[in-house]
Motif scaffolding. Structure first.
Motif, mmCIF file in Angstrom:
data_model
loop_
_atom_site.group_PDB
_atom_site.id
_atom_site.type_symbol
_atom_site.label_atom_id
_atom_site.label_comp_id
_atom_site.label_asym_id
_atom_site.label_seq_id
_atom_site.Cartn_x
_atom_site.Cartn_y
_atom_site.Cartn_z
ATOM 1 N N CYS A 147 31.164 59.815 29.707
ATOM 2 C CA CYS A 147 30.932 59.435 31.106
ATOM 3 C C CYS A 147 29.457 59.133 31.350
ATOM 4 O O CYS A 147 29.102 58.200 32.083
ATOM 5 C CB CYS A 147 31.394 60.541 32.050
ATOM 6 N N ILE A 148 28.593 59.935 30.720
ATOM 7 C CA ILE A 148 27.141 59.721 30.863
ATOM 8 C C ILE A 148 26.739 58.409 30.200
ATOM 9 O O ILE A 148 25.994 57.603 30.777
ATOM 10 C CB ILE A 148 26.377 60.914 30.263
ATOM 11 N N LEU A 149 27.249 58.171 28.981
ATOM 12 C CA LEU A 149 26.933 56.921 28.286
ATOM 13 C C LEU A 149 27.419 55.705 29.062
ATOM 14 O O LEU A 149 26.765 54.652 29.061
ATOM 15 C CB LEU A 149 27.560 56.923 26.894
ATOM 16 N N ASP A 150 28.566 55.849 29.720
ATOM 17 C CA ASP A 150 29.141 54.738 30.481
ATOM 18 C C ASP A 150 28.525 54.594 31.871
ATOM 19 O O ASP A 150 28.890 53.690 32.625
ATOM 20 C CB ASP A 150 30.657 54.930 30.625
ATOM 21 N N MET A 200 23.420 74.511 20.645
ATOM 22 C CA MET A 200 24.031 73.234 21.037
ATOM 23 C C MET A 200 23.858 72.977 22.524
ATOM 24 O O MET A 200 23.648 71.829 22.941
ATOM 25 C CB MET A 200 25.503 73.224 20.643
ATOM 26 N N VAL A 201 23.960 74.010 23.324
ATOM 27 C CA VAL A 201 23.719 73.863 24.764
ATOM 28 C C VAL A 201 22.313 73.338 25.007
ATOM 29 O O VAL A 201 22.095 72.399 25.793
ATOM 30 C CB VAL A 201 23.930 75.204 25.495
ATOM 31 N N GLU A 202 21.331 73.921 24.308
ATOM 32 C CA GLU A 202 19.937 73.509 24.465
ATOM 33 C C GLU A 202 19.739 72.052 24.034
ATOM 34 O O GLU A 202 19.049 71.270 24.712
ATOM 35 C CB GLU A 202 19.031 74.433 23.645
ATOM 36 N N LYS A 203 20.364 71.681 22.919
ATOM 37 C CA LYS A 203 20.241 70.301 22.429
ATOM 38 C C LYS A 203 20.849 69.314 23.416
ATOM 39 O O LYS A 203 20.299 68.232 23.653
ATOM 40 C CB LYS A 203 20.923 70.169 21.064
ATOM 41 N N ALA A 209 18.379 65.189 29.592
ATOM 42 C CA ALA A 209 17.317 65.477 30.566
ATOM 43 C C ALA A 209 16.764 64.219 31.236
ATOM 44 O O ALA A 209 16.499 64.230 32.456
ATOM 45 C CB ALA A 209 16.203 66.277 29.900
ATOM 46 N N PRO A 210 16.557 63.114 30.491
ATOM 47 C CA PRO A 210 16.007 61.907 31.149
ATOM 48 C C PRO A 210 16.887 61.357 32.278
ATOM 49 O O PRO A 210 16.397 60.598 33.123
ATOM 50 C CB PRO A 210 15.918 60.897 29.996
ATOM 51 N N LYS A 211 18.157 61.741 32.304
ATOM 52 C CA LYS A 211 19.051 61.261 33.361
ATOM 53 C C LYS A 211 18.757 61.924 34.709
ATOM 54 O O LYS A 211 19.137 61.398 35.762
ATOM 55 C CB LYS A 211 20.513 61.526 32.983
ATOM 56 N N TRP A 215 22.070 69.474 37.389
ATOM 57 C CA TRP A 215 22.721 70.613 36.751
ATOM 58 C C TRP A 215 22.357 70.670 35.272
ATOM 59 O O TRP A 215 21.974 69.674 34.670
ATOM 60 C CB TRP A 215 24.240 70.537 36.896
ATOM 61 N N LYS A 216 22.464 71.867 34.720
ATOM 62 C CA LYS A 216 22.418 72.044 33.272
ATOM 63 C C LYS A 216 23.817 72.428 32.816
ATOM 64 O O LYS A 216 24.662 72.840 33.620
ATOM 65 C CB LYS A 216 21.385 73.102 32.885
#
Length: 532
Positions: A147-150, A200-203, A209-211, A215-216
């Motif tokens: 969804c983020i990529l799209d 993995m959460v941190e990665k 982050a640039p988006k 929320w995290k």
């Protein structure tokens, strides 16, 4: 079953309810203090392809749940002349993975995207590289990142992301939690902490982050709970959503919600290391509980957990019996045409048993049961296909055997990697699901596919609704503080009878030959997909 005792259990509010949302059926099972089913209810449903994505509407989810529960109440009234007014505990389970995203007003942001969707290839590939861990297409984290990529607008508004089981539990209790087995299909779990993998959460947070989203990742994911943990109680609002008649009282505990893989492990007593189970219905999957992590990631093998947090190697296939069922349905249409309609279950039994008369290699016939895409084989869209060698006999026995082989062929290919490359050891594999309803047929073919004895228990037909009911019972009845594995061994399955069937050399050789033909024909299947 003692009808008087069962009625007393129900009237005194001591019965335990398990409900599971399967792909084609929602099923409810009511059990007594001895963990035996005393009533059942069901509702049949089917996913819809909307705008290229497989989904169930929110309205249909609630309609299905209420109809399933109403069917259970009718069953209780017909059998025992009483009603369900209170319960000792409840558990909810559902098909794993997928994507249900909600905003701060608790509104779903996009239609529920099920495990069946295969539009997440780019996201899954990038995350697998980032995490150095196989991230399947159907996992929630793959859907989210796709969804983020799209560039989907709704992502910035996400307040809560969960699975279908987690959604139902949230609406029943107000608690945003998830059983660890289902949670492991959202994001990988660290077996040491029994929580989402912190690295993995941190990665992931760093990646997006640039988006600038507000929320995290851990802000929007449900809290992870192991089997037996406190997951909340049935609220007044939840009771009305489950039982609009107003008969059911609120207040009973509800166990951590789980996915169908976890309930399948429980229902087959396969949560110990070196045990495994195969579920074969609309989709199929094998679950082998590992003694140690695998040496490296494999695209065909997912790592999830048991409901108490042990690492499990999972081979998940999007397709299993749907195409087989479609062929049986067509044979039944012929019955209507000639005016000799038979009982549906009898037709299945006759055709399945006739398959035993076919050649071990299906006489050169090959079937591809891809109603939807099949990620294990790199097929992105559904294209059911049947091929045969023109010089071989075209018989019904070989045809049915080829269809039955097709339903578990991809499962075999995935498990060959697990057993032959990783040398994973397993002491016992149990089969359950619709493929095994006709005694000795699906069981025999699975034994040949995995070259391993397969056990089918008398209780195997109870399925995941029974499995989640057992997890609810474990939460309230585990007075001796046993582990989940010991509770199942000593309390639930003590004295349970199962039938074991070992593979024959002829069947193993025949299935291997079928797989050779299957792999050789994949080029045709891929062309069918590419040709649209």
């Amino acid at each position: 079953m003692d009808l008087k005792s069962a009625k007393q259990t129900i009237e005194s509010g001591k019965a335990i309810l398990g409900i599971e949302f399967g792909s084609t059926r929602i099923k409810a099972v009511l059990i007594n203090g001895e963990n035996k089913p005393i009533a059942q209810g069901a509702y049949e449903w089917e996913n819809q392809l909307v705008d290229g994505l497989w989904t169930y509407s929110i309205d249909e989810i609630w309609h299905g749940l209420q109809e399933c529960y109403a069917d259970l109440r009718n069953s209780v009234q017909n059998q025992y002349d009483c009603d369900i007014r209170a319960l000792a505990a409840i558990g909810f389970s559902a098909m794993m993975h997928g994507y249900m995203a909600f905003n701060e007003r608790e509104e779903i942001l996009v239609p529920f995207r099920t495990w069946r969707n295969t539009n997440t290839g780019k996201a899954a590939a990038e995350l697998s590289t980032l995490f150095n861990y196989n991230i399947p297409l159907r996992w929630s984290i793959s859907h989210l990142y796709q969804c983020i990529l799209d560039g989907e607008e709704h992502v910035k508004d996400i307040k809560f992301l969960t699975t279908l089981a987690g959604y139902i539990h949230w609406q029943m209790t107000g608690q945003k939690v998830l059983g660890i087995g289902d949670a492991s299909g959202m994001l990988p779990i660290d077996p040491a902490t029994k929580d989402y993998d912190a690295t993995m959460v941190e990665k992931f947070d760093k990646l997006i982050a640039p988006k600038g989203y507000p929320w995290k990742l851990t802000d929007i994911l449900p809290k992870v709970l192991v089997a037996g943990a406190d997951a909340g109680t049935l609220t007044e609002e939840g009771a009305r959503k489950l039982d609009p008649s107003g008969t059911l009282k609120a207040g009973c505990p509800i166990c951590p919600p789980e996915g169908d893989a976890g309930t399948g492990m429980v229902a087959t007593n396969a949560v110990k290391q070196r045990t495994g189970n195969v579920s074969a219905g609309t989709s199929s999957f094998s679950m082998i509980v590992l003694e140690k992590p695998l040496s490296k990631p494999y695209e065909m093998i997912d790592l999830v957990t048991t409901p108490d947090g042990s690492l499990v190697a999972m081979v998940h296939c999007n397709n299993c019996t749907s195409e087989l069922n479609a062929w049986v349905k067509m044979f039944r249409e012929y019955e209507h045409l000639i005016g000799k309609v038979q009982d549906k279950h009898m037709v299945y039994r006759v055709l399945y048993n006739h398959a035993l008369q076919g050649d071990p290699d299906c006489g050169g016939m090959v079937a591809y049961n891809y109603i939807s895409g099949e990620p294990v084989m790199g097929i992105n869209e559904g294209r059911p296909l049947f091929m045969r060698s023109p010089e071989k006999e075209f018989s019904l026995a070989n045809f049915m055997r080829a269809q039955l082989y097709s339903s578990i062929c991809v499962l075999k290919i995935g498990n060959d990697v697990l057993f032959e490359q990783e040398h994973v050891q397993v002491d016992n594999i149990t089969g359950h699901g619709g493929l095994f309803k006709t005694q000795g047929v699906g069981q025999r073919f699975l034994a040949a596919a995995l070259n391993s004895p397969i056990t089918v228990m008398e209780t195997a037909g109870e399925g995941g609704a029974w499995g989640i009911a057992l997890l609810a019972a474990f939460q309230i009845n585990n007075k001796e503080n046993l582990s989940l594995a010991d509770y199942l061994d000593k309390v639930v399955f003590a004295g349970t009878v199962g039938t074991e069937l070992a593979p024959t050399p002829e069947d193993v050789e025949g299935f291997n030959k079928y797989v050779e033909n299957y792999k050789a024909g994949l080029a045709v299947e891929k062309c069918a997909v590419e040709s649209k």
